[in-house]
Design an enzyme around this catalytic site. Structure first.
Site, PDB file in Angstrom:
ATOM      1  N   SER A 166       2.048  -2.642  -1.486  1.00  0.00           N
ATOM      2  CA  SER A 166       2.325  -3.747  -0.563  1.00  0.00           C
ATOM      3  C   SER A 166       1.652  -5.051  -0.999  1.00  0.00           C
ATOM      4  O   SER A 166       0.498  -5.053  -1.448  1.00  0.00           O
ATOM      5  CB  SER A 166       1.819  -3.372   0.821  1.00  0.00           C
ATOM      6  OG  SER A 166       1.939  -4.465   1.679  1.00  0.00           O
TER       7      SER A 166
ATOM      8  N   LYS B 209       5.685  -6.410   1.504  1.00  0.00           N
ATOM      9  CA  LYS B 209       4.442  -7.085   1.889  1.00  0.00           C
ATOM     10  C   LYS B 209       4.202  -6.866   3.394  1.00  0.00           C
ATOM     11  O   LYS B 209       5.120  -6.472   4.117  1.00  0.00           O
ATOM     12  CB  LYS B 209       4.543  -8.578   1.577  1.00  0.00           C
ATOM     13  CG  LYS B 209       5.582  -9.285   2.405  1.00  0.00           C
ATOM     14  CD  LYS B 209       5.836 -10.675   1.894  1.00  0.00           C
ATOM     15  CE  LYS B 209       7.097 -11.215   2.562  1.00  0.00           C
ATOM     16  NZ  LYS B 209       7.612 -12.397   1.951  1.00  0.00           N
TER      17      LYS B 209
ATOM     18  N   ASN C 152       5.343  -2.407   5.364  1.00  0.00           N
ATOM     19  CA  ASN C 152       3.902  -2.491   5.631  1.00  0.00           C
ATOM     20  C   ASN C 152       3.692  -3.335   6.888  1.00  0.00           C
ATOM     21  O   ASN C 152       4.215  -4.432   7.001  1.00  0.00           O
ATOM     22  CB  ASN C 152       3.224  -3.118   4.404  1.00  0.00           C
ATOM     23  CG  ASN C 152       1.714  -3.119   4.476  1.00  0.00           C
ATOM     24  OD1 ASN C 152       1.110  -4.078   4.939  1.00  0.00           O
ATOM     25  ND2 ASN C 152       1.089  -2.051   4.016  1.00  0.00           N
TER      26      ASN C 152
ATOM     27  N   CYS D 153      -6.865  -4.533   5.481  1.00  0.00           N
ATOM     28  CA  CYS D 153      -6.842  -5.823   4.796  1.00  0.00           C
ATOM     29  C   CYS D 153      -8.176  -6.547   4.983  1.00  0.00           C
ATOM     30  O   CYS D 153      -8.578  -6.823   6.107  1.00  0.00           O
ATOM     31  CB  CYS D 153      -5.718  -6.702   5.307  1.00  0.00           C
ATOM     32  SG  CYS D 153      -5.702  -8.296   4.442  1.00  0.00           S
TER      33      CYS D 153
ATOM     34  N   GLY E  30      -6.827  -4.081  -9.251  1.00  0.00           N
ATOM     35  CA  GLY E  30      -6.646  -3.972 -10.698  1.00  0.00           C
ATOM     36  C   GLY E  30      -7.498  -2.866 -11.303  1.00  0.00           C
ATOM     37  O   GLY E  30      -8.163  -2.108 -10.577  1.00  0.00           O
TER      38      GLY E  30
ATOM     39  N   GLY F 236      -4.471   1.800  -7.029  1.00  0.00           N
ATOM     40  CA  GLY F 236      -5.674   1.065  -7.393  1.00  0.00           C
ATOM     41  C   GLY F 236      -5.795   1.034  -8.910  1.00  0.00           C
ATOM     42  O   GLY F 236      -6.272   1.983  -9.516  1.00  0.00           O
TER      43      GLY F 236
ATOM     44  N   THR G  30      -1.229  -4.673  -8.686  1.00  0.00           N
ATOM     45  CA  THR G  30      -1.570  -5.851  -9.491  1.00  0.00           C
ATOM     46  C   THR G  30      -0.885  -5.870 -10.858  1.00  0.00           C
ATOM     47  O   THR G  30      -0.518  -6.938 -11.358  1.00  0.00           O
ATOM     48  CB  THR G  30      -3.113  -5.908  -9.651  1.00  0.00           C
ATOM     49  OG1 THR G  30      -3.679  -5.978  -8.333  1.00  0.00           O
ATOM     50  CG2 THR G  30      -3.563  -7.104 -10.448  1.00  0.00           C
TER      51      THR G  30
HETATM   52  C1  LIG Z   1      -2.026 -10.369  -3.777  1.00  0.00           C
HETATM   53  C2  LIG Z   1      -2.166  -9.088  -3.037  1.00  0.00           C
HETATM   54  C3  LIG Z   1      -1.625  -8.955  -1.756  1.00  0.00           C
HETATM   55  C4  LIG Z   1      -1.755  -7.755  -1.045  1.00  0.00           C
HETATM   56  N1  LIG Z   1      -1.195  -7.649   0.196  1.00  0.00           N
HETATM   57  C5  LIG Z   1      -1.259  -6.457   0.860  1.00  0.00           C
HETATM   58  C6  LIG Z   1      -0.612  -6.303   2.118  1.00  0.00           C
HETATM   59  O1  LIG Z   1       0.063  -7.211   2.626  1.00  0.00           O
HETATM   60  N2  LIG Z   1      -0.750  -5.105   2.765  1.00  0.00           N
HETATM   61  C7  LIG Z   1      -1.449  -4.055   2.213  1.00  0.00           C
HETATM   62  O2  LIG Z   1      -1.529  -2.984   2.830  1.00  0.00           O
HETATM   63  N3  LIG Z   1      -2.036  -4.158   0.986  1.00  0.00           N
HETATM   64  C8  LIG Z   1      -1.957  -5.339   0.305  1.00  0.00           C
HETATM   65  N4  LIG Z   1      -2.537  -5.455  -0.924  1.00  0.00           N
HETATM   66  C9  LIG Z   1      -3.246  -4.288  -1.531  1.00  0.00           C
HETATM   67  C10 LIG Z   1      -2.354  -3.555  -2.552  1.00  0.00           C
HETATM   68  O3  LIG Z   1      -1.199  -3.053  -1.944  1.00  0.00           O
HETATM   69  C11 LIG Z   1      -3.109  -2.409  -3.243  1.00  0.00           C
HETATM   70  O4  LIG Z   1      -3.517  -1.493  -2.258  1.00  0.00           O
HETATM   71  C12 LIG Z   1      -4.336  -2.867  -4.014  1.00  0.00           C
HETATM   72  O5  LIG Z   1      -4.081  -4.089  -4.657  1.00  0.00           O
HETATM   73  C13 LIG Z   1      -4.818  -1.846  -5.058  1.00  0.00           C
HETATM   74  O6  LIG Z   1      -3.814  -1.572  -6.017  1.00  0.00           O
HETATM   75  P1  LIG Z   1      -3.709  -2.347  -7.434  1.00  0.00           P
HETATM   76  O7  LIG Z   1      -5.086  -2.329  -8.038  1.00  0.00           O
HETATM   77  O8  LIG Z   1      -2.702  -1.586  -8.225  1.00  0.00           O
HETATM   78  O9  LIG Z   1      -3.266  -3.733  -7.123  1.00  0.00           O
HETATM   79  C14 LIG Z   1      -2.437  -6.654  -1.644  1.00  0.00           C
HETATM   80  C15 LIG Z   1      -2.977  -6.789  -2.940  1.00  0.00           C
HETATM   81  C16 LIG Z   1      -2.842  -7.976  -3.640  1.00  0.00           C
HETATM   82  C17 LIG Z   1      -3.418  -8.068  -5.033  1.00  0.00           C
END
Ligand SMILES: Cc1cc2nc3c(=O)[nH]c(=O)nc-3n(C[C@H](O)[C@H](O)[C@H](O)COP(=O)(O)O)c2cc1C
Length: 333
Positions: free
Chosen positions: A48, A72, A126, A157, A244, A270, A293
């Site tokens: 998301s 999102k 979400n 969040c 990331g 993650g 990410t």
């Molecule tokens: C720019 C950005 C916006 C995000 N917005 C949401 C969101 O709206 N709702 C949510 O549950 N997680 C949100 N997340 C979290 C991601 O869905 C994910 O759980 C987190 O980034 C870890 O995964 P990754 O390291 O692959 O990015 C967001 C992450 C990023 C980087």
């Protein structure tokens, strides 16, 4: 035929030219309350907030090859999001303080959802809110939409003042908001957990007891960076969420702890950048994974993870990708 009708229902492809049988990549997240399950072609979802509502990526990615699109965060009313700067680069990851900017559920249902409904991919929405009732009202509105296959409740969040992470860091609050949303939806309910806690297994148990069909983790870890030249924080909100590769070992550890603690499917994320990362999460106990990410730097990451997972299973003689879930070996052999 509706473009949505064949979703997740294909049989595994036969091995080409008499080769080894194809890997069964299907994954199902059952509903514990008797509703329709979330059935996916493969375990690879989008995380998301990192994939918009899919539309932004449609020119680069064949969306129908993904397990599911997770949108999102959507709230009851439009949210403006936080002040700029909202993003900062850090070693092996990024900090964000977007603040759940979104157009509100009504607008989402009018503009994004009809488009998503035509994409032949399961849709997970979400959901966010400042209060339990606000989250429930979004879920209630989505209940009327056939195009929504599951709801992912964001109790994690770090970038909003009320609701958000405050829900996810107390078992009582997490339980209360989950129960409120459970009462508002018959769709598969995934609850997204915060890593910013001492004992994530305890929160997982609380939301499962309150009616969650599955849990997803991790959301971003609370972090901060300072520009030493200007002596100012790099984010206007000062603190934000770290994501990331930097967070991956923490995320894998938490997925393992949660998978040991609850009897519902766990969706892991993650720092996933390739199929081997995804396999790691599955060995730790994840039934499905999400790419976040990494899509910013390479929009094809999720598709590559699908192909790589299939290849991994082939090369190891694994007939069903689901067999990887929880298969980490801890014995001496
Ligand atoms: C720019 C950005 C916006 C995000 N917005 C949401 C969101 O709206 N709702 C949510 O549950 N997680 C949100 N997340 C979290 C991601 O869905 C994910 O759980 C987190 O980034 C870890 O995964 P990754 O390291 O692959 O990015 C967001 C992450 C990023 C980087």
């Amino acid at each position: 035929m509706s473009p949505r009708s064949p979703r997740g229902t294909e049989k595994p492809r036969a091995g080409a030219g008499g080769g080894p049988p194809a890997v069964d990549m299907r994954v199902t997240i059952p509903s514990r309350s008797g509703g329709a399950a979330l059935t996916m072609r493969n375990p690879v979802m989008t995380a998301s907030g990192t994939f918009g509502s899919g539309r932004e990526y449609a020119d680069f990615v064949d969306l129908s090859r993904l397990g599911a699109i997770v949108t999102k965060g959507v709230s009851a009313e439009p949210w403006l999001g936080g002040p700029s700067p909202r993003i900062a680069e850090t070693p092996s990851g990024m900090l964000n303080a977007i603040g759940l900017q979104n157009p509100g559920v009504e607008r989402f249902c009018e503009s994004d959802l009809p488009w998503l409904a035509g994409q032949d991919v399961p849709v997970v929405v979400n959901v966010a809110g400042h209060t339990a009732e606000e989250c429930a009202s979004v879920a209630r509105r989505l209940e009327r939409e056939d195009a929504v296959d599951a709801v992912e409740l964001n109790i994690s969040c770090p970038n909003v003042d009320a609701g958000g992470m405050a829900f996810g860091t107390s078992c009582d609050a997490a339980s209360e908001v989950t129960a409120a949303v459970r009462g508002a939806t018959g769709k598969v309910l995934i609850v997204k957990l915060s890593p910013n806690v001492t004992d994530i297994a305890e929160v997982a148990r609380a939301v499962v007891d309150a009616g969650a069909d599955a849990v997803s983790l991790v959301n971003t870890l609370l972090g901060m960076a300072i520009d030493v030249d200007t002596m100012r924080p790099k984010l206007a909100r000062v603190v934000g969420g770290l994501s990331g590769p930097a967070v991956k070992p923490v995320a894998v550890r938490m997925v393992w702890q949660v998978a040991e603690a609850v009897d519902v499917p766990v969706i892991g994320m993650g720092g996933i950048r390739d199929a081997r990362d995804a396999v790691e999460f599955m060995l730790a106990g994840a039934s499905a994974v999400a790419v976040g990410t990494a899509s910013f730097t390479d929009p094809s990451t999720a598709e590559r993870v699908v192909d790589g997972l299939e290849d991994f299973c082939h090369s190891r003689g694994v007939a069903r990708v689901a067999e990887l879930t929880g298969s980490m070996r801890t014995d001496a052999s």
